[in-house]
Design an enzyme around this catalytic site. Structure first.
Site, PDB file in Angstrom:
ATOM      1  NE  ARG A   1       5.771  -0.058  -5.444  1.00  0.00           N
ATOM      2  CZ  ARG A   1       5.374   1.252  -6.061  1.00  0.00           C
ATOM      3  NH1 ARG A   1       6.013   1.821  -6.943  1.00  0.00           N
ATOM      4  NH2 ARG A   1       4.308   1.784  -5.644  1.00  0.00           N
TER       5      ARG A   1
ATOM      6  CG  ASP B   1      -1.989   0.983   0.904  1.00  0.00           C
ATOM      7  OD1 ASP B   1      -2.788   0.750  -0.039  1.00  0.00           O
ATOM      8  OD2 ASP B   1      -2.391   1.944   1.712  1.00  0.00           O
TER       9      ASP B   1
HETATM   10  P1  IMP Z   1      -2.197   2.379  -3.825  1.00  0.00           P
HETATM   11  O1  IMP Z   1      -3.348   2.566  -2.958  1.00  0.00           O
HETATM   12  O2  IMP Z   1      -1.129   1.646  -2.998  1.00  0.00           O
HETATM   13  O3  IMP Z   1      -2.411   1.732  -4.882  1.00  0.00           O
HETATM   14  O4  IMP Z   1      -1.503   3.846  -4.253  1.00  0.00           O
HETATM   15  C1  IMP Z   1      -2.133   4.886  -4.117  1.00  0.00           C
HETATM   16  C2  IMP Z   1      -2.034   5.829  -5.087  1.00  0.00           C
HETATM   17  O5  IMP Z   1      -0.719   6.419  -5.074  1.00  0.00           O
HETATM   18  C3  IMP Z   1      -2.328   5.470  -6.525  1.00  0.00           C
HETATM   19  O6  IMP Z   1      -3.068   6.414  -7.261  1.00  0.00           O
HETATM   20  C4  IMP Z   1      -1.292   4.949  -7.129  1.00  0.00           C
HETATM   21  O7  IMP Z   1      -1.069   5.156  -8.646  1.00  0.00           O
HETATM   22  C5  IMP Z   1      -0.353   6.029  -6.441  1.00  0.00           C
HETATM   23  N1  IMP Z   1       1.036   5.597  -6.310  1.00  0.00           N
HETATM   24  C6  IMP Z   1       1.542   4.468  -5.672  1.00  0.00           C
HETATM   25  N2  IMP Z   1       2.836   4.336  -5.772  1.00  0.00           N
HETATM   26  C7  IMP Z   1       3.451   5.098  -6.826  1.00  0.00           C
HETATM   27  C8  IMP Z   1       4.472   5.310  -7.466  1.00  0.00           C
HETATM   28  O8  IMP Z   1       5.435   4.656  -7.292  1.00  0.00           O
HETATM   29  N3  IMP Z   1       4.670   6.324  -8.256  1.00  0.00           N
HETATM   30  C9  IMP Z   1       3.345   7.108  -8.458  1.00  0.00           C
HETATM   31  N4  IMP Z   1       2.303   6.887  -7.972  1.00  0.00           N
HETATM   32  C10 IMP Z   1       2.167   5.939  -7.124  1.00  0.00           C
END
Ligand code: IMP
Length: 210
Positions: A184, A79
């Site tokens: 990440r 997450d």
């Molecule tokens: P999630 O809930 O972990 O999927 O991510 C929350 C939001 O952050 C989503 O809109 C993802 O696209 C964005 N997000 C997560 N990791 C990254 C990244 O490494 N780069 C850009 N956006 C990210």
């Protein structure tokens, strides 16, 4: 590749999947995506102001939908969130919703005329391994760019310039470059170190938590 060196990543985000594959492959760890289907098309996230709680809940749900992962070394979830300093961390745990509704252009408009463009990406990786839940966190400090640039990556990548880089956004970097700085990349490095310390990868599956 030996199935016992495979981690099952329960995600529908192909960007996250690809970054995990690229980060772990050189260490002999294969990352495979859980195949969602009509019955289970995604994991419903809980509402919490804490990424760790969200990841922990996701992991419990992931383990229950995977059912049998006995041919894998672990079941993994992740997450992430994007935290703007000027807005006391918002969107944070609401990042997915805000990205879906406002998009990068909306974020740029919201920050129009705002001096403080500092932002942090955070992520929590949860892995279920030998009957235990283990978590690895990573964060990346940076700035929101003035305009969206670059075509690589996903999500907020075109508007995020990591500190310590050369001024390019994540979307202007290839995956290997992004991992050097990214939340990440850092969390995955901790996961790799964990495996290496316990000699669980790439050739052995005999390590255990002490
Ligand atoms: P999630 O809930 O972990 O999927 O991510 C929350 C939001 O952050 C989503 O809109 C993802 O696209 C964005 N997000 C997560 N990791 C990254 C990244 O490494 N780069 C850009 N956006 C990210």
């Amino acid at each position: 590749m030996d199935k016992k060196t495979t981690i099952l990543f329960v995600t529908s985000n192909l960007g996250k999947l690809s970054e995990a594959k690229i980060a772990l492959k050189p260490f002999g760890i294969n990352v495979e995506a859980f195949q969602f289907n009509e019955e289970i098309s995604e994991i419903q996230e809980i509402q919490s102001s804490n990424l760790h709680f969200v990841a922990a809940d996701k992991l419990t749900k992931a383990v229950s939908i995977v059912k049998d992962s006995s041919d894998k070394i672990g079941v993994m979830v992740e997450d992430a969130g994007f935290f703007l300093e000027e807005f006391n961390g918002f969107p944070g745990v609401y990042s997915a919703y805000v990205h879906k509704t406002l998009g990068n252009q909306g974020i740029l408009r919201t920050l129009n005329g705002v001096e403080n463009r500092s932002a942090i990406f955070r992520c929590v990786i949860g892995i279920y391994l030998n009957g235990k839940e283990i978590f690895f966190e990573g964060l990346c400090n940076g700035q929101v760019s003035k305009k969206a640039t670059g075509k690589n990556g996903f999500g907020y990548d075109p508007i995020f310039i990591p500190d310590g880089g050369d001024g390019r956004t994540f979307a202007e970097m290839n995956s290997e470059e992004k991992q050097i700085f990214s939340h990440r990349g850092k969390a995955l490095k901790k996961l790799r170190d964990y495996f290496e310390e316990r000699n669980q990868s790439p050739t052995s599956n005999h390590g255990s938590e002490s």
